[in-house]
Scaffold this motif. Structure first.
Motif, PDB file in Angstrom:
ATOM      1  N   VAL A 259       0.952  -1.340  -0.311  1.00 41.77           N
ATOM      2  CA  VAL A 259      -0.032  -0.193  -0.175  1.00 41.77           C
ATOM      3  C   VAL A 259       0.698   1.847   0.368  1.00 41.77           C
ATOM      4  O   VAL A 259       0.255   2.178  -0.752  1.00 41.77           O
ATOM      5  N   ASN A 260       1.849   1.552   1.046  1.00 40.53           N
ATOM      6  CA  ASN A 260       2.946   2.396   0.990  1.00 40.53           C
ATOM      7  C   ASN A 260       3.624   2.860  -0.562  1.00 40.53           C
ATOM      8  O   ASN A 260       4.246   3.855  -0.847  1.00 40.53           O
ATOM      9  N   ASP A 263      -0.306   2.981  -3.419  1.00 41.61           N
ATOM     10  CA  ASP A 263      -1.747   3.240  -2.619  1.00 41.61           C
ATOM     11  C   ASP A 263      -2.714   3.236  -3.416  1.00 41.61           C
ATOM     12  O   ASP A 263      -3.383   3.845  -4.718  1.00 41.61           O
ATOM     13  N   PRO A 264      -2.923   1.628  -3.639  1.00 42.05           N
ATOM     14  CA  PRO A 264      -4.186   1.176  -3.989  1.00 42.05           C
ATOM     15  C   PRO A 264      -5.330   1.762  -3.819  1.00 42.05           C
ATOM     16  O   PRO A 264      -5.481   2.422  -3.109  1.00 42.05           O
ATOM     17  N   GLU A 265      -6.439   1.512  -4.099  1.00 40.11           N
ATOM     18  CA  GLU A 265      -8.092   1.287  -3.682  1.00 40.11           C
ATOM     19  C   GLU A 265      -8.720   0.243  -3.370  1.00 40.11           C
ATOM     20  O   GLU A 265      -9.102   0.531  -1.918  1.00 40.11           O
ATOM     21  N   GLN A 291      -1.583  -0.224  10.484  1.00 37.88           N
ATOM     22  CA  GLN A 291      -0.740   0.237  11.206  1.00 37.88           C
ATOM     23  C   GLN A 291       0.601   0.774  10.847  1.00 37.88           C
ATOM     24  O   GLN A 291       1.417   1.116  10.716  1.00 37.88           O
ATOM     25  N   TYR A 292       1.061  -0.042   9.204  1.00 41.79           N
ATOM     26  CA  TYR A 292       2.358   0.553   8.526  1.00 41.79           C
ATOM     27  C   TYR A 292       1.970   1.341   7.640  1.00 41.79           C
ATOM     28  O   TYR A 292       2.880   1.805   6.748  1.00 41.79           O
ATOM     29  N   PHE A 293       0.443   2.075   7.391  1.00 42.09           N
ATOM     30  CA  PHE A 293       0.701   2.763   5.971  1.00 42.09           C
ATOM     31  C   PHE A 293       0.477   4.719   6.346  1.00 42.09           C
ATOM     32  O   PHE A 293       0.740   4.263   7.777  1.00 42.09           O
ATOM     33  N   ILE A 294       1.858   4.998   5.770  1.00 41.16           N
ATOM     34  CA  ILE A 294       2.277   5.378   5.886  1.00 41.16           C
ATOM     35  C   ILE A 294       1.643   7.265   5.654  1.00 41.16           C
ATOM     36  O   ILE A 294       1.767   7.927   7.127  1.00 41.16           O
ATOM     37  N   ASN A 295       0.783   6.676   4.907  1.00 35.03           N
ATOM     38  CA  ASN A 295      -0.208   8.109   4.889  1.00 35.03           C
ATOM     39  C   ASN A 295      -1.044   7.674   5.383  1.00 35.03           C
ATOM     40  O   ASN A 295      -1.805   6.848   5.783  1.00 35.03           O
ATOM     41  N   ARG A 296      -1.118   8.237   6.637  1.00 35.72           N
ATOM     42  CA  ARG A 296      -2.585   8.635   7.989  1.00 35.72           C
ATOM     43  C   ARG A 296      -3.756   9.110   7.576  1.00 35.72           C
ATOM     44  O   ARG A 296      -4.805   9.542   8.472  1.00 35.72           O
ATOM     45  N   LEU A 297      -4.134   9.783   6.435  1.00 41.16           N
ATOM     46  CA  LEU A 297      -4.650  10.792   5.673  1.00 41.16           C
ATOM     47  C   LEU A 297      -6.066  10.235   5.067  1.00 41.16           C
ATOM     48  O   LEU A 297      -5.326   9.147   4.065  1.00 41.16           O
ATOM     49  N   ASP A 298      -7.117   9.505   5.104  1.00 42.65           N
ATOM     50  CA  ASP A 298      -8.276   8.836   4.541  1.00 42.65           C
ATOM     51  C   ASP A 298      -7.809   7.936   4.354  1.00 42.65           C
ATOM     52  O   ASP A 298      -8.185   6.935   3.861  1.00 42.65           O
ATOM     53  N   ARG A 301      -9.977   4.714   3.123  1.00 44.09           N
ATOM     54  CA  ARG A 301     -10.578   4.620   2.165  1.00 44.09           C
ATOM     55  C   ARG A 301      -9.565   2.905   0.871  1.00 44.09           C
ATOM     56  O   ARG A 301     -10.589   3.049  -0.057  1.00 44.09           O
ATOM     57  N   VAL A 302      -8.894   3.040   1.488  1.00 44.86           N
ATOM     58  CA  VAL A 302      -7.889   1.997   1.362  1.00 44.86           C
ATOM     59  C   VAL A 302      -8.445   0.982   2.535  1.00 44.86           C
ATOM     60  O   VAL A 302      -8.371   0.389   3.081  1.00 44.86           O
TER      61      VAL A 302
END
Lengths: 329, 329
Positions: A259-260, A263-265, A291-298, A301-302
């Protein structure tokens, strides 16, 4: 007999043990199916003959003539060059080395053929008419003997310069970690595949850990069936639950990493192990990955979902890939 | 004064310390430049005013009127929504939170603006007119304080659903490994960034290892300059060489992993650390990565090169991104 379908597509799922073919409407409805065993030891020509015959059987059942077919898609194990339809190699099919599968089927059936890797094709099916319907970018993760992966970006399979993209099982997840089937160390496959899970279970049993699995499996079994794993988990077997927890954790690290990168849907998890053990695996996968998503916004949506199409994913994906390649735009 | 350029693009490199702007011909030749300090503590409006002023200075030097500009590109730190031109956040720029950078520049300069993340934009420059010229799919890896990454697939930046794709520094490379700046463990950044390299050097010095670095650096230094690292390596300092070897190994595992996911034509390594220490890092990176490529066919087609554009990558990339967005097709 159902109303005759207009401009159908043929979807083929070529596996190491069986060949499935389906006649599929442009909207993704299966109109007819046929199935045969793969004569995998007899070499590519014998296999291609069976594939052709299986398609003919499905066409006959659907009362569709070959020239009414809008396009043919086929998913096959191994490394595929989509631009030429050549299977460059396929460890699961004996003697497959630079086999012109696409051209051979085109010659035999007279309609345009698109060839894809089996995991790519199944994920494409989920994207088109399954768990990922409505999404634009989808990652597929299929833990099995290895870990199959697929990337669909902006509605198209990303296969890479050499056709070998989306080998998600060979992201290094633990530098210098356990030996992988590929000969290197610490690949995701060596930690989170069904093979890795079984390796750990058998080692624990050998080391004398108490577990219900001892009675459920036979040491001579080639591999432990998914149903048996689920049964042990349902019994609350501690070794089984801990091992699934660890597998889920590593699959979560893999999903978080990818995902990092992409950045898929949606990330879609599929295959027999996930199907049988999703109630234990998916919560850990989801929690760890998030927990490992670096982008914490939205972050919501993932999506992380399980595959919906089951055994139909291959034929539906192949037909939908043919639609996206040869259908009206 | 050079012959007046037709339909030039403006490329802007907005950094935490300085703002660079360049007037660039459609073929990628820099016609004029301007530079100012970033008033980064004064908030977004002050920064945007300086950006605008810097562009005006460059236009004046090039004798180009704003309405002759074919398009403006800007690379900025942080998370960018390319579709709206909004910088969602930027840890390196104080107070940047949902800043409409694209719309503000468009209003001030009257020409169309495309906004990109700085690493994405620099890699796009390398793709368009640098190390990756002629390639179609390129991965950028820029080890620095963190590890910046970029993906160019089929000639377009892949930025993802939320604009946060290509965070290659946050692929988990060592499950449960060393603590990362992001708060998690074992990310590539925690193993292969310049920060990780310095952490290991300082720890070794603290633990009493013999090294020339002891005389070359000051414990009060904020960070060790790349030139000093290279100097120690050139002196044959064992600690330095071993540490670079380890950094190269982890960067190789990262590159191998990402090649297995993307199967690009080229991986481009850039940034100050690579620039200063490439003779020690690149052989290890290349050897390790190749060893981890799962697809062993046509292995030489996957190139691993260092960036060529140096400090110009940002402005050239921004201008070339504007060309690809607003230029004639």
């Amino acid at each position: 007999m159902a109303k005759k379908v207009k401009s159908p597509f043929v979807g083929i799922d070529l596996g190491g043990t069986k060949v499935l073919a389906a006649i599929v409407s442009p909207k993704g409805r299966v109109v007819a199916r046929a199935k045969n065993l793969t004569p995998d030891r007899e070499g590519p020509e014998a296999v291609i003959a069976v594939v052709t015959e299986t398609v003919r059987q499905a066409l006959q059942k659907a009362e569709v003539k070959p020239d009414e077919v809008a396009g043919i898609g086929i998913g096959t194990p191994g490394l595929v060059d989509a631009s030429t339809g050549i299977v460059r190699y396929a460890p699961n099919l004996a003697g497959w080395d630079e086999v012109p599968l696409g051209p051979a089927l085109h010659k035999a059936l007279g309609r345009p053929v698109i060839v894809g890797n089996d995991v790519d094709v199944s994920t494409f099916g989920e994207y088109a008419v399954g768990a990922g319907a409505g999404c634009n970018s989808v990652v597929g993760i299929f833990p099995g003997t290895g870990i199959g992966g697929a990337l669909i970006l902006n509605g198209r399979l990303h296969t890479g310069m050499r056709g070998s993209a989306s080998e998600l099982g060979h992201i290094v997840l633990m530098a210098d970690g356990p030996l992988c089937g590929c000969g290197r160390r610490g690949c995701a496959e060596a930690l989170a595949s069904r093979t890795a899970l079984e390796r750990d279970l058998r080692a624990a049993i050998r080391f004398g850990q108490e577990t219900a699995l001892r009675d459920l499996i036979d040491d001579s079994d080639d591999h432990i069936r998914s149903g048996v794993l689920a049964q042990a988990a349902r019994m609350g077997d501690r070794l089984m639950l801990e091992t699934l927890q660890r597998t889920g954790y590593y699959l979560g690290l893999l999903a978080g990493s990818i995902v990092n990168v992409i950045d898929p849907e949606m990330v879609i998890f599929g295959g027999g192990l996930i199907e049988a053990c999703q109630e234990w695996l998916m919560p850990t996968i989801r929690n760890t990955a998030r927990q490992y998503f670096i982008n914490r916004l939205d972050i919501d949506r993932v999506k992380m979902e399980t595959a919906l199409l089951g055994d139909d994913a291959g034929v539906l994906g192949a037909a939908m890939l043919a639609r996206s390649t040869f259908g009206e735009k």
